[in-house]
Write a protein that holds these residues in place. Structure first.
Motif, PDB file in Angstrom:
ATOM      1  N   UNK A 127      47.725  43.343  53.847  1.00  0.00           N
ATOM      2  CA  UNK A 127      47.215  44.400  52.977  1.00  0.00           C
ATOM      3  C   UNK A 127      47.938  44.442  51.649  1.00  0.00           C
ATOM      4  N   UNK A 128      49.266  44.387  51.672  1.00  0.00           N
ATOM      5  CA  UNK A 128      50.030  44.400  50.422  1.00  0.00           C
ATOM      6  C   UNK A 128      49.739  43.144  49.597  1.00  0.00           C
ATOM      7  N   UNK A 129      49.644  42.011  50.291  1.00  0.00           N
ATOM      8  CA  UNK A 129      49.326  40.763  49.587  1.00  0.00           C
ATOM      9  C   UNK A 129      47.985  40.870  48.880  1.00  0.00           C
ATOM     10  N   UNK A 130      46.979  41.381  49.566  1.00  0.00           N
ATOM     11  CA  UNK A 130      45.639  41.452  48.995  1.00  0.00           C
ATOM     12  C   UNK A 130      45.598  42.419  47.825  1.00  0.00           C
ATOM     13  N   UNK A 131      46.206  43.597  47.990  1.00  0.00           N
ATOM     14  CA  UNK A 131      46.181  44.572  46.891  1.00  0.00           C
ATOM     15  C   UNK A 131      46.932  44.059  45.671  1.00  0.00           C
ATOM     16  N   UNK A 132      48.058  43.352  45.891  1.00  0.00           N
ATOM     17  CA  UNK A 132      48.820  42.815  44.765  1.00  0.00           C
ATOM     18  C   UNK A 132      48.012  41.767  44.012  1.00  0.00           C
ATOM     19  N   UNK A 133      47.298  40.916  44.729  1.00  0.00           N
ATOM     20  CA  UNK A 133      46.534  39.862  44.070  1.00  0.00           C
ATOM     21  C   UNK A 133      45.269  40.385  43.414  1.00  0.00           C
ATOM     22  N   UNK A 134      44.734  41.488  43.907  1.00  0.00           N
ATOM     23  CA  UNK A 134      43.562  42.077  43.267  1.00  0.00           C
ATOM     24  C   UNK A 134      43.941  42.823  42.004  1.00  0.00           C
ATOM     25  N   UNK A 135      45.161  43.358  41.942  1.00  0.00           N
ATOM     26  CA  UNK A 135      45.568  44.120  40.778  1.00  0.00           C
ATOM     27  C   UNK A 135      44.896  45.486  40.785  1.00  0.00           C
TER      28      UNK A 135
ATOM     29  N   UNK B 292      23.522  35.726  48.791  1.00  0.00           N
ATOM     30  CA  UNK B 292      24.905  36.081  49.080  1.00  0.00           C
ATOM     31  C   UNK B 292      25.761  34.834  49.157  1.00  0.00           C
ATOM     32  N   UNK B 293      27.049  35.003  48.899  1.00  0.00           N
ATOM     33  CA  UNK B 293      28.016  33.916  48.960  1.00  0.00           C
ATOM     34  C   UNK B 293      29.211  34.336  49.791  1.00  0.00           C
ATOM     35  N   UNK B 294      29.814  33.367  50.447  1.00  0.00           N
ATOM     36  CA  UNK B 294      31.123  33.526  51.068  1.00  0.00           C
ATOM     37  C   UNK B 294      32.032  32.452  50.491  1.00  0.00           C
ATOM     38  N   UNK B 295      33.193  32.839  49.995  1.00  0.00           N
ATOM     39  CA  UNK B 295      34.122  31.901  49.369  1.00  0.00           C
ATOM     40  C   UNK B 295      35.461  31.976  50.094  1.00  0.00           C
ATOM     41  N   UNK B 296      35.882  30.861  50.688  1.00  0.00           N
ATOM     42  CA  UNK B 296      37.154  30.784  51.399  1.00  0.00           C
ATOM     43  C   UNK B 296      38.152  30.001  50.559  1.00  0.00           C
ATOM     44  N   UNK B 297      39.343  30.580  50.362  1.00  0.00           N
ATOM     45  CA  UNK B 297      40.410  29.889  49.635  1.00  0.00           C
ATOM     46  C   UNK B 297      41.730  30.187  50.324  1.00  0.00           C
ATOM     47  N   UNK B 298      42.780  29.525  49.903  1.00  0.00           N
ATOM     48  CA  UNK B 298      44.089  29.718  50.521  1.00  0.00           C
ATOM     49  C   UNK B 298      45.178  29.563  49.484  1.00  0.00           C
ATOM     50  N   UNK B 299      46.296  30.171  49.772  1.00  0.00           N
ATOM     51  CA  UNK B 299      47.449  30.093  48.882  1.00  0.00           C
ATOM     52  C   UNK B 299      48.714  30.101  49.718  1.00  0.00           C
ATOM     53  N   UNK B 300      49.723  29.361  49.270  1.00  0.00           N
ATOM     54  CA  UNK B 300      51.000  29.361  49.974  1.00  0.00           C
ATOM     55  C   UNK B 300      51.606  30.759  49.984  1.00  0.00           C
ATOM     56  N   UNK B 301      52.186  31.133  51.097  1.00  0.00           N
ATOM     57  CA  UNK B 301      52.961  32.368  51.176  1.00  0.00           C
ATOM     58  C   UNK B 301      54.405  32.071  50.806  1.00  0.00           C
ATOM     59  N   UNK B 302      54.959  32.865  49.890  1.00  0.00           N
ATOM     60  CA  UNK B 302      56.330  32.630  49.440  1.00  0.00           C
ATOM     61  C   UNK B 302      57.271  33.795  49.733  1.00  0.00           C
ATOM     62  N   UNK B 303      56.689  34.958  50.077  1.00  0.00           N
ATOM     63  CA  UNK B 303      57.513  36.128  50.405  1.00  0.00           C
ATOM     64  C   UNK B 303      56.953  36.789  51.661  1.00  0.00           C
ATOM     65  N   UNK B 304      57.842  37.415  52.416  1.00  0.00           N
ATOM     66  CA  UNK B 304      57.392  38.145  53.594  1.00  0.00           C
ATOM     67  C   UNK B 304      56.729  39.442  53.156  1.00  0.00           C
TER      68      UNK B 304
END
Length: 492
Positions: free
Chosen positions: A348-356, A332-344
């Motif tokens: 949940x919405x952020x994750x679903x939008x990035x998953x497509x 198993x793997x765990x991968x941690x990453x980060x991205x700047x937030x640019x909109x409020x």
């Protein structure tokens, strides 16, 4: 953990150069023969200038002016003996824990602090720098670019300039034109770089025999890295100039060094062990504070202000753009990453939008140590094929942190949830005590005083394979014992 310089909307400007050139012959500075190349010397120099800025932006210069001057002075001494002495060479120590060195066209040469840690004398460092100067003087990058053009591969130049550099910045550079077909220079070019480096060393007063010593140290590192990678089910990172044969048994390499010995200047050859060790006393070892510090199973990031606990016993690989934790059995793997937030928005919405598009399940809003978060299950394409995965996104300050848990076994993601979810639930703001743990480790030079590596390892803060790492640092891998008064590198 990510360098904040790299966490931008675009990590690096695209370096894909459209060179609409026709084939031309040029005299090779080393061989004197005519090469068919697709780049003039002026274009070679211009490309080096442009790419140098990108390399510095991606990795950063190591913050030690005295060490930088030392490396630059030794490099220039060697370059003065080269086949292209008219070039203005620049030698830079990069702030990277990777064990690597590489050269750009036009005389830009880099060595990482990670590689410096494993060298044991000025002469060994000269061997590495001389090898990279050889790549520049023989125009190996230009030759490979031309070969790629003739084969209609369309490979990006940058893909061959940073062979073997295993991190996100180099990955971005190498993926500009798709698959990096030409990674590394091949045995003939590497042997030629060794031959040229040996000549430049001998003419500068160094013993070219040190090429064999440094390649032996790096070969030991390769053997160790392969053993650990096999144990953890991943690909090892190795220095690009190494081949399957050990340098002690490589006939062609031995012949190269033997020939170079005849060029050596009179007198005792320069070794410079004490001077070199004094200058690397205090060298940052492993993670730097700007990337976050791993101690035991926890990550402490002073710049970004957070801590996170990975499952106990998992191997943690702290890269500039992400952190990868691997289960002891590689399952198993765990991968941690980060991205700047640019909109409020919400996690949940952020994750679903990035998953497509794609199916999700077990979605849930969370509050983790007072911070908004969201978790769900979906699937992700991996080297093992399509696999189920657990995604958890958390907002902290101005960034979205996402932890992805992936199981090698397609049916086992649920079984690993006991490791995936607690890791993200441990995300927290650093407190005062934890800020002390976010300080980087450094090399220290000490006398052995009859201590063996097992004793030194027991006193070391190194989290993984401490005895093996100390042996590698001192050129005593796998089982040599230090002399009683030998000056040793330890980690504090």
């Amino acid at each position: 953990m990510p360098n904040t310089r790299l966490w931008r909307t675009s990590l690096l400007p695209l370096l894909l150069l459209t060179l609409l050139l026709t084939g031309a012959c040029a005299t090779n500075p080393v061989s004197g023969e005519q090469d068919i190349v697709f780049m003039s010397e002026e274009q070679e120099l211009a490309l080096g200038r442009q790419t140098h800025a990108e390399i510095i932006d991606a990795f950063g210069e190591y913050d030690d002016p005295e060490l930088q001057r030392y490396v630059n002075d030794i490099g220039k001494r060697l370059a003065a003996q080269s086949h292209r002495p008219e070039l203005i060479y620049r030698f830079t120590v990069l702030d990277s824990a990777d064990i690597n060195a590489f050269a750009l066209p036009g005389g830009y040469i880099y060595i990482t602090r990670g590689l410096l840690a494993y060298l044991n004398s000025e002469a060994e460092m000269a061997a590495v720098l001389g090898h990279e100067i050889g790549h520049v003087t023989a125009r190996h990058s230009v030759q490979q670019y031309s070969a790629a053009q003739m084969a209609n591969i369309g490979a990006t130049l940058t893909a061959i300039f940073v062979p073997g550099m295993n991190n996100q910045a180099a990955g971005s550079l190498m993926n500009i034109a798709g698959t990096a077909i030409l990674r590394g220079y091949g045995r003939e070019h590497e042997l030629q770089a060794d031959r040229l480096g040996a000549e430049y060393m001998a003419q500068s007063g160094y013993d070219p025999e040190k090429i064999l010593d440094v390649l032996g140290v790096l070969k030991d590192q390769q053997v160790y890295a392969q053993k650990i990678a096999e144990r953890e089910g991943r690909e090892p990172q190795t220095y690009h100039g190494l081949f399957a044969t050990h340098p002690d048994n490589d006939t062609r390499l031995q012949e190269i060094v033997g020939t170079a010995r005849t060029l050596r200047t009179p007198g005792e050859p320069l070794i410079g062990r004490d001077a070199f060790l004094e200058l690397i006393d205090g060298l940052v070892y492993g993670d730097s504070e700007k990337d976050g510090i791993v101690r035991d199973s926890s990550l402490y990031h002073a710049d970004l202000g957070f801590a996170l606990d990975f499952p106990a016993g998992w191997r943690i690989d702290n890269q500039p753009s992400q952190v990868i934790a691997t289960a002891p059995d590689g399952g198993a793997l765990l991968v941690l990453s980060a991205q700047d937030l640019n909109k409020r928005t919400s996690p949940g919405d952020y994750l679903r939008k990035n998953l497509g598009s794609g199916s999700t399940s077990a979605a849930e809003d969370l509050t983790i140590n007072g911070l908004p978060a969201h978790t769900l299950r979906t699937s992700v394409r991996t080297q093992w094929g399509q696999r189920p995965a657990r995604y958890t996104t958390l907002f902290f300050r101005d960034k979205a942190y996402t932890l992805i848990g992936i199981s090698r076994d397609a049916d086992a993601v649920g079984a690993h949830d006991d490791a995936f979810l607690p890791a993200m639930r441990s995300f927290r703001e650093l407190d005062a005590d934890e800020r002390q743990l976010a300080q980087e480790l450094r090399l220290r030079i000490v006398a052995a005083n009859d201590r063996d590596y097992a004793e030194l390892a027991a006193e070391s803060p190194l989290a993984y394979y401490a005895e093996e790492q100390l042996r590698l640092l001192n050129g005593d891998y796998p089982d040599a014992r230090p002399a009683p008064e030998q000056r040793l590198k330890i980690v504090e």
